[in-house]
Every structure is written in C-alpha cells, then in structure tokens.
Design a protein around this motif. Structure first.
Motif, PDB file in Angstrom:
ATOM      1  N   GLY A 173      43.711  -0.439  87.965  1.00 53.22           N
ATOM      2  CA  GLY A 173      44.367   0.855  87.784  1.00 53.22           C
ATOM      3  C   GLY A 173      43.664   1.951  88.543  1.00 53.22           C
ATOM      4  O   GLY A 173      43.250   1.772  89.690  1.00 53.22           O
ATOM      5  N   TYR A 174      43.481   3.092  87.872  1.00 54.33           N
ATOM      6  CA  TYR A 174      42.885   4.272  88.490  1.00 54.33           C
ATOM      7  C   TYR A 174      41.837   4.867  87.556  1.00 54.33           C
ATOM      8  O   TYR A 174      42.123   5.148  86.394  1.00 54.33           O
ATOM      9  N   ALA A 175      40.628   5.064  88.089  1.00 51.90           N
ATOM     10  CA  ALA A 175      39.565   5.739  87.341  1.00 51.90           C
ATOM     11  C   ALA A 175      39.757   7.236  87.560  1.00 51.90           C
ATOM     12  O   ALA A 175      40.059   7.677  88.675  1.00 51.90           O
ATOM     13  N   LEU A 176      39.594   8.011  86.489  1.00 49.68           N
ATOM     14  CA  LEU A 176      39.837   9.448  86.593  1.00 49.68           C
ATOM     15  C   LEU A 176      39.069  10.212  85.547  1.00 49.68           C
ATOM     16  O   LEU A 176      38.442   9.634  84.672  1.00 49.68           O
ATOM     17  N   ARG A 177      39.144  11.532  85.652  1.00 56.14           N
ATOM     18  CA  ARG A 177      38.633  12.423  84.608  1.00 56.14           C
ATOM     19  C   ARG A 177      39.834  12.830  83.764  1.00 56.14           C
ATOM     20  O   ARG A 177      40.796  13.377  84.293  1.00 56.14           O
ATOM     21  N   VAL A 178      39.768  12.621  82.488  1.00 50.71           N
ATOM     22  CA  VAL A 178      40.882  12.987  81.606  1.00 50.71           C
ATOM     23  C   VAL A 178      41.182  14.480  81.724  1.00 50.71           C
ATOM     24  O   VAL A 178      42.342  14.892  81.727  1.00 50.71           O
ATOM     25  N   GLY A 204      39.493  16.450  90.471  1.00 52.02           N
ATOM     26  CA  GLY A 204      40.896  16.518  90.867  1.00 52.02           C
ATOM     27  C   GLY A 204      41.375  15.325  91.662  1.00 52.02           C
ATOM     28  O   GLY A 204      42.449  15.369  92.260  1.00 52.02           O
ATOM     29  N   THR A 205      40.592  14.226  91.684  1.00 49.33           N
ATOM     30  CA  THR A 205      41.003  13.009  92.391  1.00 49.33           C
ATOM     31  C   THR A 205      40.914  11.822  91.449  1.00 49.33           C
ATOM     32  O   THR A 205      40.366  11.917  90.345  1.00 49.33           O
ATOM     33  N   VAL A 206      41.449  10.698  91.900  1.00 49.68           N
ATOM     34  CA  VAL A 206      41.345   9.430  91.184  1.00 49.68           C
ATOM     35  C   VAL A 206      40.776   8.392  92.138  1.00 49.68           C
ATOM     36  O   VAL A 206      40.802   8.575  93.355  1.00 49.68           O
ATOM     37  N   ALA A 207      40.248   7.305  91.580  1.00 47.56           N
ATOM     38  CA  ALA A 207      39.762   6.187  92.385  1.00 47.56           C
ATOM     39  C   ALA A 207      40.590   4.966  92.037  1.00 47.56           C
ATOM     40  O   ALA A 207      40.734   4.636  90.856  1.00 47.56           O
ATOM     41  N   ARG A 208      41.146   4.306  93.036  1.00 42.55           N
ATOM     42  CA  ARG A 208      41.825   3.029  92.801  1.00 42.55           C
ATOM     43  C   ARG A 208      40.725   2.060  92.420  1.00 42.55           C
ATOM     44  O   ARG A 208      39.713   1.941  93.117  1.00 42.55           O
ATOM     45  N   ILE A 209      40.875   1.382  91.278  1.00 40.62           N
ATOM     46  CA  ILE A 209      39.805   0.519  90.761  1.00 40.62           C
ATOM     47  C   ILE A 209      40.393  -0.802  90.295  1.00 40.62           C
ATOM     48  O   ILE A 209      41.546  -0.860  89.850  1.00 40.62           O
ATOM     49  N   PHE A 210      39.598  -1.837  90.414  1.00 36.37           N
ATOM     50  CA  PHE A 210      40.040  -3.172  90.043  1.00 36.37           C
ATOM     51  C   PHE A 210      39.167  -3.727  88.916  1.00 36.37           C
ATOM     52  O   PHE A 210      38.030  -3.296  88.717  1.00 36.37           O
ATOM     53  N   THR A 211      39.695  -4.681  88.183  1.00 40.04           N
ATOM     54  CA  THR A 211      39.004  -5.264  87.032  1.00 40.04           C
ATOM     55  C   THR A 211      37.599  -5.719  87.413  1.00 40.04           C
ATOM     56  O   THR A 211      37.415  -6.421  88.392  1.00 40.04           O
ATOM     57  N   GLY A 212      36.616  -5.272  86.632  1.00 40.44           N
ATOM     58  CA  GLY A 212      35.226  -5.649  86.845  1.00 40.44           C
ATOM     59  C   GLY A 212      34.458  -4.703  87.746  1.00 40.44           C
ATOM     60  O   GLY A 212      33.240  -4.796  87.835  1.00 40.44           O
ATOM     61  N   ALA A 213      35.153  -3.788  88.414  1.00 44.42           N
ATOM     62  CA  ALA A 213      34.464  -2.850  89.310  1.00 44.42           C
ATOM     63  C   ALA A 213      33.722  -1.796  88.494  1.00 44.42           C
ATOM     64  O   ALA A 213      34.194  -1.359  87.441  1.00 44.42           O
ATOM     65  N   SER A 246      40.970   9.145  96.120  1.00 44.47           N
ATOM     66  CA  SER A 246      39.822   9.464  96.974  1.00 44.47           C
ATOM     67  C   SER A 246      39.042   8.241  97.437  1.00 44.47           C
ATOM     68  O   SER A 246      38.304   8.331  98.410  1.00 44.47           O
ATOM     69  N   GLN A 247      39.189   7.096  96.741  1.00 40.84           N
ATOM     70  CA  GLN A 247      38.430   5.903  97.101  1.00 40.84           C
ATOM     71  C   GLN A 247      39.045   4.672  96.465  1.00 40.84           C
ATOM     72  O   GLN A 247      39.871   4.778  95.564  1.00 40.84           O
ATOM     73  N   ARG A 248      38.623   3.522  96.946  1.00 42.74           N
ATOM     74  CA  ARG A 248      39.083   2.228  96.431  1.00 42.74           C
ATOM     75  C   ARG A 248      37.829   1.455  96.049  1.00 42.74           C
ATOM     76  O   ARG A 248      36.933   1.283  96.877  1.00 42.74           O
ATOM     77  N   ILE A 249      37.760   0.976  94.782  1.00 42.09           N
ATOM     78  CA  ILE A 249      36.559   0.283  94.300  1.00 42.09           C
ATOM     79  C   ILE A 249      36.956  -1.113  93.806  1.00 42.09           C
ATOM     80  O   ILE A 249      37.637  -1.258  92.798  1.00 42.09           O
ATOM     81  N   GLY A 258      46.656  16.324 100.873  1.00 41.81           N
ATOM     82  CA  GLY A 258      45.664  16.299 101.952  1.00 41.81           C
ATOM     83  C   GLY A 258      45.816  15.099 102.858  1.00 41.81           C
ATOM     84  O   GLY A 258      44.841  14.642 103.438  1.00 41.81           O
ATOM     85  N   GLY A 259      47.006  14.568 102.984  1.00 43.88           N
ATOM     86  CA  GLY A 259      47.247  13.416 103.852  1.00 43.88           C
ATOM     87  C   GLY A 259      46.875  12.083 103.225  1.00 43.88           C
ATOM     88  O   GLY A 259      46.955  11.055 103.878  1.00 43.88           O
ATOM     89  N   ARG A 260      46.451  12.098 101.965  1.00 41.10           N
ATOM     90  CA  ARG A 260      46.076  10.860 101.279  1.00 41.10           C
ATOM     91  C   ARG A 260      47.173  10.447 100.306  1.00 41.10           C
ATOM     92  O   ARG A 260      47.946  11.283  99.837  1.00 41.10           O
ATOM     93  N   ALA A 261      47.187   9.160  99.978  1.00 38.00           N
ATOM     94  CA  ALA A 261      48.089   8.692  98.932  1.00 38.00           C
ATOM     95  C   ALA A 261      47.676   9.358  97.627  1.00 38.00           C
ATOM     96  O   ALA A 261      46.516   9.739  97.452  1.00 38.00           O
ATOM     97  N   ALA A 262      48.601   9.508  96.717  1.00 39.81           N
ATOM     98  CA  ALA A 262      48.323  10.150  95.430  1.00 39.81           C
ATOM     99  C   ALA A 262      49.091   9.414  94.344  1.00 39.81           C
ATOM    100  O   ALA A 262      49.944   8.569  94.628  1.00 39.81           O
ATOM    101  N   ILE A 263      48.766   9.745  93.103  1.00 38.21           N
ATOM    102  CA  ILE A 263      49.482   9.179  91.957  1.00 38.21           C
ATOM    103  C   ILE A 263      49.797  10.276  90.954  1.00 38.21           C
ATOM    104  O   ILE A 263      49.117  11.300  90.899  1.00 38.21           O
TER     105      ILE A 263
END
Length: 185
Positions: free
Chosen positions: A68-73, A100-109, A85-88, A134-139
């Motif tokens: 999913g996506y890691a974020l600040r609530v 104000g950004t999220v990180a695409r994150i995968f199980t175990g990261a 902002s990043q992929r982990i 800012g030219g980046r993908a968003a959710i």
C-alpha cells in the motif's frame, strides 16, 4: 457359609491423555542426569536443559504488513491527492517521508521515518502524474486510517533478550523452527 458382598473401591477418574503425558514427562525431566549439545536438526523429541533466549528482535524494525502507501495520518484531507515521493520494497530502506507525500510500500518493507500508518492499495485511487502533483504520480486515500494501521512493530513477534523456549520443554518441529530463528544473527 454366607456369601459376603463387598463394594469395589472408588477410583479416581482417568486423566485425559495429554494431561497424563505432561505430568509424566514433567516428572522425568527432573531426573535428567546429563546434558549434551546437539544440532537443532538432531534435537527432535529431546528436552531442553536451559531456556533459549532470543538474540534478536522479530521483526528487526517497524515494517509494513500490507502492500500500500505509508503516510502521515495528519496529512490526510478528504479528496486531496498526495504525491508518491518514493517506492520502498522489502529489503530496501526508504528516505524520511516528506510532509504531504506518501511512499509506495510493499509487505515487509521498513516504515520510513515520519510515516505513522499504512493504507492498503485497494483503499486508494491513483491519480496520473500532472502539474498538481509536481509531475509525480499521486493518490487519493478513500478511507481514514488509524495511527499504526498495518504496521508490524519492532520486536512484536520476538523481543531481544526474552525467552522463546523454556527449560524442560520437549522440542518438536515447531519449537525447533522457533529456536533456529531466535538464534539466527
């Protein structure tokens, strides 16, 4: 001569097999005369002479239990798109999460510093890269997560320095795997 009828003695009810076996093995464990060091693979059915203490934390750091996506609530607002902002991936480390950004994150990261929840990818809508992000993908997050959601905390399964197997315990396959994992470094 008269026949005398006697009543049979009252017997205690039989113990369930697992209780009787535990009591019997417990009594035998106290009578161990010698110990020997054997490999984990040769320990099946043996009784531990001393407790096994974990030499590590499991998991070793906070990590995602979901893709999913890691974020600040606190960054969430209804309908607002947050840039990715990043992929982990599992086994990789992320950079601190920018506000104000999220990180695409995968199980175990590992959870990036600054993130306090993970939202399942199914609970998000992808927004194509564009000027607004800012030219980046968003959710857009379609749910309101709780702090700590989908995060497995450091040491949640096994804590450094805590006993994972007790002295006197008979080892079976399940315990051998736990001992092997606890001693791995």
């Amino acid at each position: 001569p008269h026949k005398v009828m006697s009543t049979p003695p009252v017997r205690k009810p039989l113990l369930p097999l697992d209780v009787a076996l535990t009591q019997l093995l417990g009594a035998l464990a106290d009578r161990v005369l010698a110990t020997e060091l054997v490999s984990t693979f040769d320990a099946d059915g043996r009784v531990l002479a001393q407790e096994v203490v974990s030499a590590l934390q499991v998991p070793p750091q906070d990590n995602s239990s979901m893709d999913g996506y890691a974020l600040r609530v606190s960054d969430l607002a209804a309908g607002v798109a947050l840039p990715v902002s990043q992929r982990i991936a599992a086994g990789a480390s992320g950079a601190p999460l920018a506000a104000g950004t999220v990180a695409r994150i995968f199980t175990g990261a590992p959870i990036p510093p600054g993130a306090d929840a993970v939202v399942m990818q199914e609970d998000c809508t992808e927004v194509p890269a564009g000027e607004a992000s800012g030219g980046r993908a968003a959710i857009v997050v379609n749910t309101h997560p709780q702090m700590g959601q989908w995060i497995r905390r450091q040491g949640e399964d096994v804590t450094l320095g805590h006993a994972v197997l007790r002295a006197g315990q008979r080892l079976q396959q399940r315990q051998r795997a736990r001992r092997r994992n606890a001693l791995a470094q």
